[in-house]
Write a protein that holds these residues in place. Sequence first.
Motif, mmCIF file in Angstrom:
data_model
loop_
_atom_site.group_PDB
_atom_site.id
_atom_site.type_symbol
_atom_site.label_atom_id
_atom_site.label_comp_id
_atom_site.label_asym_id
_atom_site.label_seq_id
_atom_site.Cartn_x
_atom_site.Cartn_y
_atom_site.Cartn_z
ATOM 1 N N GLU A 208 0.807 -1.215 0.000
ATOM 2 C CA GLU A 208 0.000 0.000 0.000
ATOM 3 C C GLU A 208 0.844 1.271 0.000
ATOM 4 O O GLU A 208 0.538 2.225 -0.714
ATOM 5 C CB GLU A 208 -0.940 -0.017 1.211
ATOM 6 N N GLU A 209 1.908 1.283 0.808
ATOM 7 C CA GLU A 209 2.773 2.465 0.848
ATOM 8 C C GLU A 209 3.829 2.441 -0.244
ATOM 9 O O GLU A 209 4.562 3.406 -0.432
ATOM 10 C CB GLU A 209 3.415 2.584 2.226
ATOM 11 N N ARG A 210 3.935 1.321 -0.933
ATOM 12 C CA ARG A 210 4.842 1.159 -2.086
ATOM 13 C C ARG A 210 6.304 1.426 -1.733
ATOM 14 O O ARG A 210 7.059 1.984 -2.537
ATOM 15 C CB ARG A 210 4.392 2.048 -3.253
ATOM 16 N N LEU A 211 6.703 1.005 -0.545
ATOM 17 C CA LEU A 211 8.094 1.131 -0.137
ATOM 18 C C LEU A 211 8.891 -0.071 -0.647
ATOM 19 O O LEU A 211 8.353 -1.151 -0.848
ATOM 20 C CB LEU A 211 8.199 1.212 1.385
ATOM 21 N N LEU A 212 10.174 0.139 -0.834
ATOM 22 C CA LEU A 212 11.086 -0.907 -1.267
ATOM 23 C C LEU A 212 12.224 -0.971 -0.254
ATOM 24 O O LEU A 212 12.911 0.020 -0.025
ATOM 25 C CB LEU A 212 11.621 -0.604 -2.664
ATOM 26 N N PHE A 213 12.409 -2.133 0.358
ATOM 27 C CA PHE A 213 13.427 -2.300 1.391
ATOM 28 C C PHE A 213 14.657 -2.972 0.797
ATOM 29 O O PHE A 213 14.564 -4.072 0.252
ATOM 30 C CB PHE A 213 12.877 -3.152 2.540
ATOM 31 N N GLY A 238 19.412 -1.141 6.374
ATOM 32 C CA GLY A 238 19.271 -0.961 4.937
ATOM 33 C C GLY A 238 18.623 0.365 4.598
ATOM 34 O O GLY A 238 18.357 1.188 5.484
ATOM 35 N N THR A 239 18.371 0.559 3.328
ATOM 36 C CA THR A 239 17.746 1.785 2.846
ATOM 37 C C THR A 239 16.319 1.505 2.385
ATOM 38 O O THR A 239 15.980 0.383 2.027
ATOM 39 C CB THR A 239 18.545 2.389 1.672
ATOM 40 N N ILE A 240 15.497 2.559 2.419
ATOM 41 C CA ILE A 240 14.101 2.464 1.995
ATOM 42 C C ILE A 240 13.894 3.389 0.799
ATOM 43 O O ILE A 240 14.317 4.546 0.817
ATOM 44 C CB ILE A 240 13.148 2.873 3.135
ATOM 45 N N HIS A 241 13.244 2.863 -0.225
ATOM 46 C CA HIS A 241 13.051 3.620 -1.460
ATOM 47 C C HIS A 241 11.570 3.612 -1.856
ATOM 48 O O HIS A 241 10.810 2.728 -1.480
ATOM 49 C CB HIS A 241 13.876 3.008 -2.600
#
Length: 303
Positions: A208-213, A238-241
């Motif tokens: 739903e928030e369309r985050l990429l871990f 890690g990073t969130i995109h």
Amino acid sequence: MQGLTETERVGFTKILNLMSKSDLLSLSDTVTNKMIVVENISEATETILSFTKDAEELLRRKKVQRELIFKYLAKEGVAMPPNSEKHQLVRRTLQLWSSAKVVVDESHRGDPDGNRRQRPTETASDSTDMKAGVGFDPLVLGQQFCQWFFQLMNSQNPSLGQQPQDWGPQHFWPDVKLRLLSRTGSEQMEDFLGAELVSLRLSALTKEERLLFCPNLEPFGLKALVSPHGLVLVAVAGTIHRDAACLGIFEQIFGLIRSPLDHNSWKIKFVNLKIKGQEALGGAEVAAPALSYNSSELQLLCS
């Protein structure tokens, strides 16, 4: 020349599936010197894989664009700085495939028929069993678990345009606990109890928030400990995109315990997730974040 390994073929198939039809057909012409005419995407893909003898050569082709390799690595749970150059992405992809080949090769040992193969969505439990005879290494489990978990979780993100993998409460213990601390402007703490609620909340981050871990699986971004009671603690940064934008960093701690009633597979007992937005970082570099937890702090969670 022996051509591509099975691991390389699987990886290239995923990359080629990200390409447009016109680029794919053009790449097929380039690889075959226009000696073979293909009429559709599936024919083009198989032709490219069959006529490619060197993985690095294909990765460096102009049509295999930098953005495609970056997106592929992100889907596989490999964190790379958003400004990485193509040659850096190529090198990291080859390293990923080389390490995967070792896992597949080791999985054949002790099997006279050679039938033991690691499935793409196989949990870390299954691939770690092969090492039981030579000693248990929690760091190996941690690396394999993170690759599996974040690939699975990221697959729920519709912006990636891929088929979602088998996410659900079956990967968690019934009494699993999730603590989610987010610092994105204001600080917010959320607690969830139970496999269904924890599964839904985590999947909402990507679906739903369309985050990429993108986890950092290098030594300073990953730690793993084991308690005398069988709990394995895996901590990763890690990073969130979202799309091409880096939104911040995360630190996530998993508690894993084997389930004897479910083929002795590892299931998640608890999850602590901290998210920091760019504004909370004060402009600090976030390309490959390190864990802020030390071993003593992690040991307390094992007790």
